[in-house]
Design a protein around this motif. Structure first.
Motif, PDB file in Angstrom:
ATOM      1  N   SER A 210      -5.560  -2.442   7.625  1.00  0.00           N
ATOM      2  CA  SER A 210      -4.110  -2.643   7.505  1.00  0.00           C
ATOM      3  C   SER A 210      -3.855  -4.027   6.948  1.00  0.00           C
ATOM      4  O   SER A 210      -4.552  -4.987   7.303  1.00  0.00           O
ATOM      5  CB  SER A 210      -3.443  -2.515   8.880  1.00  0.00           C
ATOM      6  OG  SER A 210      -2.076  -2.859   8.809  1.00  0.00           O
ATOM      7  N   TRP A 211      -2.836  -4.131   6.074  1.00  0.00           N
ATOM      8  CA  TRP A 211      -2.472  -5.448   5.558  1.00  0.00           C
ATOM      9  C   TRP A 211      -1.798  -6.291   6.628  1.00  0.00           C
ATOM     10  O   TRP A 211      -1.983  -7.513   6.672  1.00  0.00           O
ATOM     11  CB  TRP A 211      -1.542  -5.313   4.358  1.00  0.00           C
ATOM     12  CG  TRP A 211      -2.191  -4.750   3.134  1.00  0.00           C
ATOM     13  CD1 TRP A 211      -1.951  -3.538   2.552  1.00  0.00           C
ATOM     14  CD2 TRP A 211      -3.202  -5.376   2.337  1.00  0.00           C
ATOM     15  NE1 TRP A 211      -2.745  -3.371   1.452  1.00  0.00           N
ATOM     16  CE2 TRP A 211      -3.535  -4.490   1.293  1.00  0.00           C
ATOM     17  CE3 TRP A 211      -3.863  -6.599   2.405  1.00  0.00           C
ATOM     18  CZ2 TRP A 211      -4.486  -4.783   0.335  1.00  0.00           C
ATOM     19  CZ3 TRP A 211      -4.828  -6.906   1.449  1.00  0.00           C
ATOM     20  CH2 TRP A 211      -5.127  -5.999   0.426  1.00  0.00           C
ATOM     21  N   TYR A 212      -1.034  -5.653   7.474  1.00  0.00           N
ATOM     22  CA  TYR A 212      -0.231  -6.407   8.440  1.00  0.00           C
ATOM     23  C   TYR A 212      -0.293  -5.726   9.800  1.00  0.00           C
ATOM     24  O   TYR A 212       0.388  -4.742  10.054  1.00  0.00           O
ATOM     25  CB  TYR A 212       1.220  -6.508   7.960  1.00  0.00           C
ATOM     26  CG  TYR A 212       2.120  -7.330   8.871  1.00  0.00           C
ATOM     27  CD1 TYR A 212       2.122  -8.723   8.787  1.00  0.00           C
ATOM     28  CD2 TYR A 212       2.940  -6.718   9.800  1.00  0.00           C
ATOM     29  CE1 TYR A 212       2.940  -9.475   9.617  1.00  0.00           C
ATOM     30  CE2 TYR A 212       3.762  -7.460  10.638  1.00  0.00           C
ATOM     31  CZ  TYR A 212       3.758  -8.837  10.545  1.00  0.00           C
ATOM     32  OH  TYR A 212       4.562  -9.586  11.380  1.00  0.00           O
ATOM     33  N   ASP A 213      -1.155  -6.242  10.658  1.00  0.00           N
ATOM     34  CA  ASP A 213      -1.272  -5.746  12.027  1.00  0.00           C
ATOM     35  C   ASP A 213      -1.761  -6.908  12.888  1.00  0.00           C
ATOM     36  O   ASP A 213      -2.969  -7.088  13.085  1.00  0.00           O
ATOM     37  CB  ASP A 213      -2.233  -4.563  12.111  1.00  0.00           C
ATOM     38  CG  ASP A 213      -2.173  -3.859  13.464  1.00  0.00           C
ATOM     39  OD1 ASP A 213      -2.030  -4.561  14.488  1.00  0.00           O
ATOM     40  OD2 ASP A 213      -2.292  -2.624  13.494  1.00  0.00           O
ATOM     41  N   PRO A 214      -0.839  -7.737  13.370  1.00  0.00           N
ATOM     42  CA  PRO A 214      -1.240  -8.933  14.110  1.00  0.00           C
ATOM     43  C   PRO A 214      -2.177  -8.656  15.281  1.00  0.00           C
ATOM     44  O   PRO A 214      -3.099  -9.444  15.538  1.00  0.00           O
ATOM     45  CB  PRO A 214       0.092  -9.518  14.585  1.00  0.00           C
ATOM     46  CG  PRO A 214       1.081  -9.045  13.562  1.00  0.00           C
ATOM     47  CD  PRO A 214       0.619  -7.671  13.183  1.00  0.00           C
ATOM     48  N   GLY A 215      -1.963  -7.541  15.977  1.00  0.00           N
ATOM     49  CA  GLY A 215      -2.826  -7.215  17.108  1.00  0.00           C
ATOM     50  C   GLY A 215      -4.266  -6.979  16.692  1.00  0.00           C
ATOM     51  O   GLY A 215      -5.201  -7.536  17.288  1.00  0.00           O
ATOM     52  N   LYS A 216      -4.447  -6.183  15.657  1.00  0.00           N
ATOM     53  CA  LYS A 216      -5.799  -5.918  15.163  1.00  0.00           C
ATOM     54  C   LYS A 216      -6.444  -7.188  14.604  1.00  0.00           C
ATOM     55  O   LYS A 216      -7.646  -7.408  14.761  1.00  0.00           O
ATOM     56  CB  LYS A 216      -5.766  -4.843  14.072  1.00  0.00           C
ATOM     57  CG  LYS A 216      -5.569  -3.429  14.585  1.00  0.00           C
ATOM     58  CD  LYS A 216      -5.688  -2.432  13.436  1.00  0.00           C
ATOM     59  CE  LYS A 216      -5.542  -0.998  13.931  1.00  0.00           C
ATOM     60  NZ  LYS A 216      -5.658  -0.025  12.804  1.00  0.00           N
TER      61      LYS A 216
END
Length: 379
Positions: A210-216
């Motif tokens: 994912s480009w944007y997934d702060p949790g990951k």
């Protein structure tokens, strides 16, 4: 459209390396075919321009860097332009709806700043042939659609030099979004740069898909630190890696923006893009009727990618080596992907004395020697 970029070495305080500046490309940059430049009809008011962002514009990261350029443009052009921004727009039906709405509202130049918007742009562009679209990191042009991106891998090579000179464990961590050529270019250039100063280094990659997934991104950071990585970087769009590194007290090289507020004690440097020159030139082209759908891939000489805010603790000898590599790229006398280069399975991918062509770079599907693991494949 010219902007002077200066390499500065501070004798006291922070050391800044101001070099010149997310997506996939599958064909070499070229001049788009020859649709005649469309003249802009005399307008009663300012040129209406729109920016579409995939993530929050106020948050450090990919969209923030584009928005900083937008702020500078409003100062540059004043009341000659009227700008609309729309943020946090995912690819797919939402982006198509937003692009169509912006065109219907009379915007004549729309900058769509995420690779995932490509199909939506092409569809909406057909419906509004008098609107000009600029697609960041895309590769498909149309009579009213141009594409642009930066050679991020050039600054990645410099960042790798810094990381390779800093590590104590000889393990570097890299949080990556998806295994497209642009991301692979960055991982490989970073590794080549690191190994140029530290042949014993290895790079470990965790993919977030994912480009944007702060949790990951934060979880990936913790995983890499658990694997003894003591310098981290990322090719993702949020500041989560930098924030996690600050919490864990692990040095980090940020991406997209220089995240000094996010990692005030752990930031080694930032790999950033610079879009203002490009945007300014495209706005002027619309205004004077010379706009055409170019395919632009600019690097250090074009001032489209930077390494900034090198930590003041960095040895001067390391800074000087980075400056030498930067100067070589700025003059195009040095290219990161110059052979001999082997992939991490032992195959020669760039022959001795040869430079990888743009076509080869844009179709990159391998990991260089020094990277642990394989390129993920889609199921």
């Amino acid at each position: 459209m010219q902007k002077r970029v200066v390499f500065k070495l501070a004798l006291a305080g922070a050391v800044t390396l101001a070099l010149s500046a997310c997506g996939d490309k599958t064909e070499a940059p070229k001049q788009a075919a020859a649709a005649a430049p469309a003249k802009v009809e005399a307008a009663a008011g300012p040129l209406k321009i729109a920016f579409v962002y995939v993530s929050p514009a106020s948050e450090e990261g990919w969209s923030r860097q584009h928005d900083l350029a937008r702020i500078a443009l409003e100062k540059e052009f004043g009341d000659k332009i009227k700008v609309t921004t729309v943020e946090n727009i995912p690819a797919g039906a939402d982006s198509e709806r937003v692009l169509r709405d912006l065109a219907q509202q009379g915007n004549k130049l729309i900058f769509a700043t995420s690779f995932g918007y490509m199909n939506s742009i092409l569809k909406v562009a057909k419906e509004f042939p008098d609107v000009k679209f600029e697609h960041a990191t895309g590769y498909k042009t149309a009579p009213n659609v141009g594409v642009y991106t930066a050679r991020f891998y050039e600054s990645r090579y410099l960042a790798g030099m810094l990381a390779g000179a800093t590590t104590k464990t000889n393990v570097l961590g890299y949080v990556a979004a998806v295994p497209i050529p642009e991301v692979l270019q960055g991982i490989n250039a970073y590794t080549l740069g690191a190994k140029s100063v530290n042949p014993d280094v290895e790079v470990r990659v965790v993919w977030t898909s994912s480009w944007y997934d702060p949790g990951k991104e934060a979880d990936a950071t913790k995983t890499l630190v658990g694997q003894k990585a003591d310098v981290l970087t990322h090719h993702t769009d949020s500041p989560a890696v930098a924030a996690a590194c600050e919490d864990l007290k692990v040095p980090v090289i940020s991406y997209n923006t220089a995240m000094k507020k996010i990692a005030p004690t752990m930031l080694l440097a930032g790999v950033v893009q610079s879009w203002q020159e490009y945007y300014s030139g495209r706005i002027k082209a619309v205004m004077d009727g010379t706009w055409k759908p170019d395919n632009v891939w600019g690097g250090i000489p074009e001032h489209m990618t930077n390494l900034v805010d090198i930590a003041p603790s960095t040895p001067q000898s390391v800074v000087e080596r980075i400056k030498t590599a930067y100067d070589g790229m700025a003059k195009r006398t040095f290219a990161p992907f110059t052979g001999p280069i082997k992939d991490n399975e032992g195959k020669v991918v760039v022959a001795e004395g040869k430079q990888a062509t743009d076509e080869e770079l844009l179709n990159m599907g391998w990991l260089v020697d020094g990277v642990v693991g394989k390129v993920p494949t889609s199921k």
